[in-house]
Design a protein around this motif. Structure first.
Motif, PDB file in Angstrom:
ATOM      1  N   ASN A 194       0.860  -1.339   0.033  1.00  0.00           N
ATOM      2  CA  ASN A 194      -0.264   0.157  -0.210  1.00  0.00           C
ATOM      3  C   ASN A 194       0.953   1.349  -0.077  1.00  0.00           C
ATOM      4  O   ASN A 194       0.443   2.005  -0.651  1.00  0.00           O
ATOM      5  N   LEU A 195       2.179   0.943   1.110  1.00  0.00           N
ATOM      6  CA  LEU A 195       3.034   2.149   0.809  1.00  0.00           C
ATOM      7  C   LEU A 195       3.491   2.914  -0.979  1.00  0.00           C
ATOM      8  O   LEU A 195       3.592   3.667  -1.280  1.00  0.00           O
ATOM      9  N   PHE A 196       3.675   1.447  -1.235  1.00  0.00           N
ATOM     10  CA  PHE A 196       3.891   1.718  -2.996  1.00  0.00           C
ATOM     11  C   PHE A 196       3.027   2.300  -3.886  1.00  0.00           C
ATOM     12  O   PHE A 196       3.549   3.224  -4.336  1.00  0.00           O
ATOM     13  N   VAL A 197       2.087   1.888  -3.446  1.00  0.00           N
ATOM     14  CA  VAL A 197       0.698   2.515  -3.824  1.00  0.00           C
ATOM     15  C   VAL A 197       0.898   4.096  -4.084  1.00  0.00           C
ATOM     16  O   VAL A 197       0.810   4.814  -4.876  1.00  0.00           O
ATOM     17  N   HIS A 198       0.982   4.680  -2.775  1.00  0.00           N
ATOM     18  CA  HIS A 198       1.042   5.341  -2.218  1.00  0.00           C
ATOM     19  C   HIS A 198       2.226   6.384  -3.118  1.00  0.00           C
ATOM     20  O   HIS A 198       1.686   7.573  -3.413  1.00  0.00           O
ATOM     21  N   LEU A 199       3.400   5.592  -3.109  1.00  0.00           N
ATOM     22  CA  LEU A 199       4.279   6.635  -3.953  1.00  0.00           C
ATOM     23  C   LEU A 199       3.662   6.692  -5.259  1.00  0.00           C
ATOM     24  O   LEU A 199       3.705   7.715  -5.759  1.00  0.00           O
ATOM     25  N   TYR A 200       3.593   5.745  -5.987  1.00  0.00           N
ATOM     26  CA  TYR A 200       3.653   5.489  -7.513  1.00  0.00           C
ATOM     27  C   TYR A 200       2.179   6.331  -7.990  1.00  0.00           C
ATOM     28  O   TYR A 200       2.387   7.155  -8.471  1.00  0.00           O
ATOM     29  N   ASP A 201       1.347   6.842  -6.605  1.00  0.00           N
ATOM     30  CA  ASP A 201       0.562   7.759  -7.041  1.00  0.00           C
ATOM     31  C   ASP A 201       1.025   9.464  -7.043  1.00  0.00           C
ATOM     32  O   ASP A 201       0.318  10.221  -8.325  1.00  0.00           O
ATOM     33  N   ALA A 202       1.325   9.546  -5.824  1.00  0.00           N
ATOM     34  CA  ALA A 202       2.475  10.341  -6.269  1.00  0.00           C
ATOM     35  C   ALA A 202       2.839  10.781  -7.291  1.00  0.00           C
ATOM     36  O   ALA A 202       3.173  12.321  -7.817  1.00  0.00           O
ATOM     37  N   THR A 203       3.969  10.137  -7.924  1.00  0.00           N
ATOM     38  CA  THR A 203       4.932  10.081  -8.726  1.00  0.00           C
ATOM     39  C   THR A 203       4.087  10.314 -10.121  1.00  0.00           C
ATOM     40  O   THR A 203       3.950  11.118 -11.573  1.00  0.00           O
ATOM     41  N   ARG A 204       2.599   9.520 -10.105  1.00  0.00           N
ATOM     42  CA  ARG A 204       1.687   9.993 -11.698  1.00  0.00           C
ATOM     43  C   ARG A 204       0.968  11.057 -11.234  1.00  0.00           C
ATOM     44  O   ARG A 204       0.974  11.631 -12.415  1.00  0.00           O
ATOM     45  N   ASN A 205       0.978  11.681 -10.071  1.00  0.00           N
ATOM     46  CA  ASN A 205       0.580  13.054 -10.248  1.00  0.00           C
ATOM     47  C   ASN A 205       1.421  14.176 -10.801  1.00  0.00           C
ATOM     48  O   ASN A 205       1.493  14.983 -11.718  1.00  0.00           O
ATOM     49  N   ALA A 206       2.832  13.891 -10.144  1.00  0.00           N
ATOM     50  CA  ALA A 206       4.183  15.044 -11.107  1.00  0.00           C
ATOM     51  C   ALA A 206       3.949  14.413 -12.485  1.00  0.00           C
ATOM     52  O   ALA A 206       4.684  15.560 -12.786  1.00  0.00           O
ATOM     53  N   ASP A 207       4.183  13.412 -12.837  1.00  0.00           N
ATOM     54  CA  ASP A 207       4.009  13.288 -13.768  1.00  0.00           C
ATOM     55  C   ASP A 207       3.137  14.021 -14.975  1.00  0.00           C
ATOM     56  O   ASP A 207       3.677  14.318 -16.012  1.00  0.00           O
ATOM     57  N   ARG A 208       1.636  14.121 -14.480  1.00  0.00           N
ATOM     58  CA  ARG A 208       0.453  14.051 -15.487  1.00  0.00           C
ATOM     59  C   ARG A 208       1.178  15.897 -15.445  1.00  0.00           C
ATOM     60  O   ARG A 208       0.637  16.604 -16.584  1.00  0.00           O
ATOM     61  N   GLU A 209       1.210  16.703 -14.692  1.00  0.00           N
ATOM     62  CA  GLU A 209       2.078  18.512 -14.150  1.00  0.00           C
ATOM     63  C   GLU A 209       3.173  18.159 -15.424  1.00  0.00           C
ATOM     64  O   GLU A 209       2.736  19.029 -16.260  1.00  0.00           O
ATOM     65  N   LEU A 210       4.114  17.880 -15.145  1.00  0.00           N
ATOM     66  CA  LEU A 210       4.751  17.753 -16.207  1.00  0.00           C
ATOM     67  C   LEU A 210       4.653  17.798 -17.744  1.00  0.00           C
ATOM     68  O   LEU A 210       5.291  18.006 -18.243  1.00  0.00           O
ATOM     69  N   GLY A 211       3.543  16.421 -18.032  1.00  0.00           N
ATOM     70  CA  GLY A 211       3.218  16.272 -19.232  1.00  0.00           C
ATOM     71  C   GLY A 211       2.789  17.688 -19.248  1.00  0.00           C
ATOM     72  O   GLY A 211       2.744  17.193 -20.874  1.00  0.00           O
ATOM     73  N   GLN A 212       1.843  17.506 -19.408  1.00  0.00           N
ATOM     74  CA  GLN A 212       0.746  18.812 -19.330  1.00  0.00           C
ATOM     75  C   GLN A 212       1.833  20.478 -19.683  1.00  0.00           C
ATOM     76  O   GLN A 212       1.835  21.110 -20.676  1.00  0.00           O
ATOM     77  N   ALA A 213       2.756  20.520 -18.926  1.00  0.00           N
ATOM     78  CA  ALA A 213       3.425  21.800 -18.979  1.00  0.00           C
ATOM     79  C   ALA A 213       4.004  21.960 -19.704  1.00  0.00           C
ATOM     80  O   ALA A 213       4.942  22.737 -20.847  1.00  0.00           O
ATOM     81  N   ILE A 214       5.617  20.876 -19.624  1.00  0.00           N
ATOM     82  CA  ILE A 214       6.455  20.236 -20.605  1.00  0.00           C
ATOM     83  C   ILE A 214       7.299  19.286 -21.430  1.00  0.00           C
ATOM     84  O   ILE A 214       8.409  19.000 -21.720  1.00  0.00           O
ATOM     85  N   TYR A 215       6.134  18.515 -21.657  1.00  0.00           N
ATOM     86  CA  TYR A 215       5.748  17.093 -22.556  1.00  0.00           C
ATOM     87  C   TYR A 215       7.124  16.387 -21.477  1.00  0.00           C
ATOM     88  O   TYR A 215       7.924  15.556 -22.430  1.00  0.00           O
ATOM     89  N   ALA A 216       7.220  16.326 -20.183  1.00  0.00           N
ATOM     90  CA  ALA A 216       8.118  15.254 -19.917  1.00  0.00           C
ATOM     91  C   ALA A 216       7.593  14.475 -18.544  1.00  0.00           C
ATOM     92  O   ALA A 216       6.293  14.502 -18.704  1.00  0.00           O
ATOM     93  N   ASN A 217       8.373  12.860 -18.729  1.00  0.00           N
ATOM     94  CA  ASN A 217       8.371  12.583 -17.717  1.00  0.00           C
ATOM     95  C   ASN A 217       8.061  12.416 -16.043  1.00  0.00           C
ATOM     96  O   ASN A 217       9.523  12.783 -15.829  1.00  0.00           O
ATOM     97  N   PHE A 218       7.686  11.285 -15.218  1.00  0.00           N
ATOM     98  CA  PHE A 218       8.493  11.527 -13.901  1.00  0.00           C
ATOM     99  C   PHE A 218       7.520  10.651 -13.113  1.00  0.00           C
ATOM    100  O   PHE A 218       6.495   9.658 -13.493  1.00  0.00           O
ATOM    101  N   GLY A 219       8.678   9.246 -13.119  1.00  0.00           N
ATOM    102  CA  GLY A 219       8.378   8.068 -12.373  1.00  0.00           C
ATOM    103  C   GLY A 219       8.887   7.580 -11.128  1.00  0.00           C
ATOM    104  O   GLY A 219       9.810   8.368 -10.576  1.00  0.00           O
ATOM    105  N   LEU A 220       8.837   6.398 -10.436  1.00  0.00           N
ATOM    106  CA  LEU A 220       9.313   5.609  -9.798  1.00  0.00           C
ATOM    107  C   LEU A 220      10.687   5.892  -9.776  1.00  0.00           C
ATOM    108  O   LEU A 220      11.862   5.410  -8.661  1.00  0.00           O
TER     109      LEU A 220
END
Length: 391
Positions: free
Chosen positions: A96-122
């Motif tokens: 469950n901790l892994f899932v929570h960290l994954y969800d946070a990276t997905r949120n970061a990934d969405r912001e970067l993707g929308q702003a500068i077409y970049a990625n962010f992951g685990l």
């Protein structure tokens, strides 16, 4: 769902690990984008943790399902400390901790993707310190088979140790306790750490596995179709639907079957069945999740006092999309499925190991043992504190 706790005492909690953003792993345009926001990459990720969680004393809470154990993140300087209310974790709490960290990276990934077409992951995070104690229900015999990287200490047959990707592991077969430790200034990739835990913990592999589990009785249909194609040349290139249509027509006509034809057909069917079950058994043993799954099934069946059953062929195992149990693609897929199940509060339509009733019962038993053990530890700690106060 959540057990809301607004106040936490960090001083009484155990530090599980320290996470930072891996700045050297980030592309220059990502670093520039974050720098323009006036924060560091680690602060950028911490804000994503805050965004997907309620806070306790302003610390993002990373506990998820049925979380009696509170897990929180606290930013100190330019690092994120992960604290646990309990000293010992259950496998479900860690995933469950892994899932929570994954969800946070997905949120970061969405912001970067929308702003500068970049990625962010685990893999854009690293973990510099690890000190995790976990409970398992796996016996030394199964541990030896499921985790060949762990070696017996001094021929004890009960204590195992090993190291993979700089993560040291110690297993105590008497108590069922697993200990993971790592300390380094440079840290290790968080994705690599999750991958390592999957390799060193059969329970985590059961929960993270992308292996589909199909009851072998469902393969009887395939055995029937295979028998018809092999023994009746006219049906060799027929589709499943075409064979089913002809079978329906024959059976619906109340036709009398010649005893010799029936005998020859059942002999052919039994030969094909024997061959198919052998192929299932041989294939299943190639899956790294199989030793733990077989043990869990065996344990549950003995509890229910069921008759002896060939568990090697009870289920047929296959990887989803050809993915193995570990590696970045498989980990992201598993965490994505679990995240969706948690957010929608319903079971995913996926017959993976973690969704089997036997595995759920097994994990629930470990969680109850973990809760009881942590309560005993807290009680002993409180008594020790009282004795010191009396002095």
């Amino acid at each position: 769902m959540y057990q809301i706790k607004r106040n936490v005492d960090i001083n009484s909690m155990k530090c599980l690990g320290i996470i930072t953003a891996n700045e050297r792993n980030l592309y220059r345009d990502v670093q520039s984008y974050i720098f323009r926001k006036g924060i560091t990459p680690t602060e950028f990720f911490y804000k994503k943790l805050e965004g997907i969680s309620y806070g306790a004393d302003n610390n993002p809470v990373l506990s998820m399902i049925n979380g009696e154990n509170l897990i929180v993140a606290k930013k100190d300087e330019d690092a994120i400390f992960i604290y646990s209310e309990d000293k010992i974790l259950s496998p479900t709490q860690l995933t469950n901790l892994f899932v929570h960290l994954y969800d946070a990276t997905r949120n970061a990934d969405r912001e970067l993707g929308q702003a500068i077409y970049a990625n962010f992951g685990l893999n854009d995070l690293k973990i510099n310190f690890i000190n995790m104690n976990m409970l398992t229900g796996i016996t030394p015999e199964v541990m030896e088979q499921a985790c060949p990287d762990l070696k017996i200490i001094n021929g004890s047959k009960v204590f195992f140790e090993g190291e993979q990707n700089k993560v040291k592991t110690l297993y105590d077969g008497n108590t069922g306790k697993l200990e993971y430790t790592h300390t380094s200034q440079n840290g290790i990739n968080l994705m690599s750490f999750i991958d390592t835990i999957i390799n060193l913990n059969p329970d985590i592999r059961l929960l993270m596995s992308n292996t589909s589990v199909t009851p072998s009785r469902e393969t009887l249909v395939n055995i029937l179709l295979s028998t018809i194609r092999k023994n009746y040349s006219g049906y060799r290139n027929y589709s499943d639907m075409e064979i089913a249509r002809d079978l329906h027509a024959v059976l619906g006509a109340d036709k009398e079957f010649d005893e010799k034809d029936k005998s020859e057909f059942f002999e052919a069917f039994n030969r094909e069945k024997k061959s198919m079950l052998y192929r299932i058994e041989s294939s299943n043993k190639t899956y790294k999740v199989f030793p733990a799954l077989r043990y869990v099934l065996e344990k549950q069946h003995s509890k229910e006092n069921e008759g002896e059953e060939d568990l090697d062929t009870k289920y047929m195992l296959r990887w989803y999309e050809g993915d193995p149990d570990n590696g970045a693609r498989a980990i992201n897929f598993a965490l994505g499925v679990m995240s969706e199940a948690i957010s929608s509060e319903r079971e995913p339509n996926m017959n993976a190991c973690r969704n089997m009733q036997e595995v759920k019962i097994y994990m629930k038993d470990i969680k109850e043992r973990t809760t009881k053990l942590n309560e005993e530890l807290k009680k002993r700690q409180a008594e020790k504190g009282e004795r010191k106060h009396d002095k």
